[in-house]
Design a protein around this motif. Structure first.
Motif, PDB file in Angstrom:
ATOM      1  N   ASP A 212    -120.817 -44.498  34.023  1.00  0.00           N
ATOM      2  CA  ASP A 212    -121.890 -45.533  33.926  1.00  0.00           C
ATOM      3  C   ASP A 212    -121.692 -46.873  33.444  1.00  0.00           C
ATOM      4  OD1 ASP A 212    -123.516 -43.460  34.954  1.00  0.00           O
ATOM      5  OD2 ASP A 212    -124.321 -43.090  32.994  1.00  0.00           O
ATOM      6  N   PHE A 213    -120.824 -46.932  32.444  1.00  0.00           N
ATOM      7  CA  PHE A 213    -120.189 -48.077  31.830  1.00  0.00           C
ATOM      8  C   PHE A 213    -119.456 -48.853  32.829  1.00  0.00           C
ATOM      9  CE2 PHE A 213    -120.631 -46.555  27.329  1.00  0.00           C
ATOM     10  CZ  PHE A 213    -121.089 -47.629  26.665  1.00  0.00           C
ATOM     11  N   TYR A 214    -118.610 -48.239  33.659  1.00  0.00           N
ATOM     12  CA  TYR A 214    -117.871 -48.791  34.875  1.00  0.00           C
ATOM     13  C   TYR A 214    -118.728 -49.284  35.657  1.00  0.00           C
ATOM     14  CZ  TYR A 214    -114.647 -49.621  38.422  1.00  0.00           C
ATOM     15  OH  TYR A 214    -113.846 -50.114  39.504  1.00  0.00           O
ATOM     16  N   GLU A 215    -119.539 -48.663  36.117  1.00  0.00           N
ATOM     17  CA  GLU A 215    -120.617 -49.027  37.247  1.00  0.00           C
ATOM     18  C   GLU A 215    -121.281 -50.378  37.014  1.00  0.00           C
ATOM     19  OE1 GLU A 215    -122.901 -45.740  38.687  1.00  0.00           O
ATOM     20  OE2 GLU A 215    -120.977 -44.477  39.278  1.00  0.00           O
ATOM     21  N   LEU A 216    -122.080 -50.221  35.564  1.00  0.00           N
ATOM     22  CA  LEU A 216    -122.741 -51.443  35.079  1.00  0.00           C
ATOM     23  C   LEU A 216    -121.756 -52.494  35.050  1.00  0.00           C
ATOM     24  CD1 LEU A 216    -125.195 -52.357  33.867  1.00  0.00           C
ATOM     25  CD2 LEU A 216    -124.205 -51.701  31.604  1.00  0.00           C
TER      26      LEU A 216
END
Length: 373
Positions: A212-216
């Motif tokens: 999720d951090f990466y996608e954000l």
């Protein structure tokens, strides 16, 4: 150009960096770099240098005259391109900021700043010696002096939330111009964070939250005009780091200094080089035999093609299957490409390149292993 010395060792860092104790004759130490440059140039004469990267360690702790000496030595042994990119890594402390103008006059035209966070508590936890105010001042000062400026941030830190990162990243992009490097925190063996993590004292995000951090991060940077061109690096079109693109496109580069790695084409064969990691032992080697090499080996076709996959698939532009075949002597296995395409991890581009999709990037190592098998 690897400068191995730091003012302090950060708890997450597994780079070849050392805190120097006692008196130090920098001018005498730099002479070893000039010797190793000369010896390396004899191995690969007639090259044109498109980029120089002073990494570390903390090369901004060097005296500007040391930087200038090294650049002059490189330009004496090889030809510099008219648009040569010369990058120096720096930290945002006041001691280093005071040198920016002199470093620019020495020939550096690009700076990469190790900011790591724009929040006070994480900066302290990461072992950084600067404040948030120091960081912002350093970025603004660098932008007024150097042609091009980048800086690093670390995300997916212990106890960090997605909302906290969203706010911090948007603030960081307000400050950035053409380039920013954004690294998810990883726990590396031999670091203080490794010990804390395995003692249950470091609350790291799990795989789903990390994704999720990466996608954000991708979503925000895309919207702000700094899309990823490599898994951790974002730039406006045309502002990519030329030096790092040499690594990722599997070009030729010389590694100078303690613990530096190189890939040199000698008599048509690609060689992997590595120098002694310990700074003063490296210097002894250079004085004794002209270089600090502890590894110098010709790479097999399989080793070259594996490295090409590992490096090139980090890029948004991907790899050329034709170049892979030229290196390996055989094609990529079509059944593996078909399988990874079917599950949405890779795709073929119009130019024929094969790249990892946004869905596949978080599991890049597994994708590379599948293709290389």
């Amino acid at each position: 150009m690897h400068w191995p010395f730091c003012a302090a060792k950060c708890p997450y860092c597994d780079f070849n960096s050392h805190v120097r104790r006692g008196p130090f004759d920098e001018a005498a130490y730099v002479e070893n770099y000039l010797t190793e440059i000369a010896q390396t140039a004899e191995l690969v004469p007639g090259r044109t240098v498109r980029s120089i990267f002073f990494g570390g360690g903390t090369p901004s702790l060097m005296q500007p005259q040391s930087v200038e000496k090294i650049i002059n030595a490189i330009s004496t042994r090889w030809q510099l391109s008219n648009d040569v990119e010369i990058t120096l890594e720096a930290n945002p402390t006041s001691v280093e900021r005071d040198k920016f103008q002199a470093i620019r006059l020495a020939g550096v035209n690009r700076v990469s700043l190790g900011v790591q966070s724009l929040r006070a508590e994480p900066l302290a936890a990461l072992g950084r010696l600067h404040s948030v105010e120091d960081a912002k001042a350093a970025v603004k000062l660098a932008q007024s002096i150097f042609d091009r400026v980048s800086y690093d941030l670390i995300y997916a830190r212990p106890n960090q939330t997605l909302n906290e990162w969203r706010e911090e990243l948007n603030e960081a992009l307000d400050l950035a111009r053409e380039h920013i490097s954004l690294y998810a925190l990883t726990i590396e063996s031999g670091t203080r964070y490794y010990d804390l993590f395995h003692a249950g004292k470091l609350n790291m995000p799990g795989p789903e939250l990390s994704a999720d951090f990466y996608e954000l991060t991708q979503e925000i940077c895309d919207a702000r005009g700094l899309p990823a061109y490599e898994i951790s690096n974002h730039a406006a079109p045309g502002e990519e780091s030329r030096h790092n693109l040499t690594y990722w496109k599997y070009g030729e580069y010389a590694g100078i200094g303690p613990g530096a790695h190189g890939r040199l084409l000698i008599d048509g064969t690609r060689h992997a080089t590595a120098t002694e990691r310990m700074p003063f032992k490296w210097a002894e080697f250079v004085r004794a035999k002209g270089d600090g090499f502890v590894d110098f080996e010709a790479l097999s076709r399989g080793e070259q093609s594996d490295e090409y996959l590992l490096m090139g698939l980090r890029l948004k532009t991907g790899i050329s299957p034709a170049r892979f075949k030229a290196l390996a002597g055989q094609k990529l296995r079509q059944e593996q490409i078909d399988h990874l395409t079917e599950i949405g991890f890779v795709e073929l581009l119009e130019d024929g390149n094969l790249r990892v999709t946004d869905k596949g990037w978080p599991v890049l190592d597994a994708v590379v292993a599948d293709l290389a098998a």
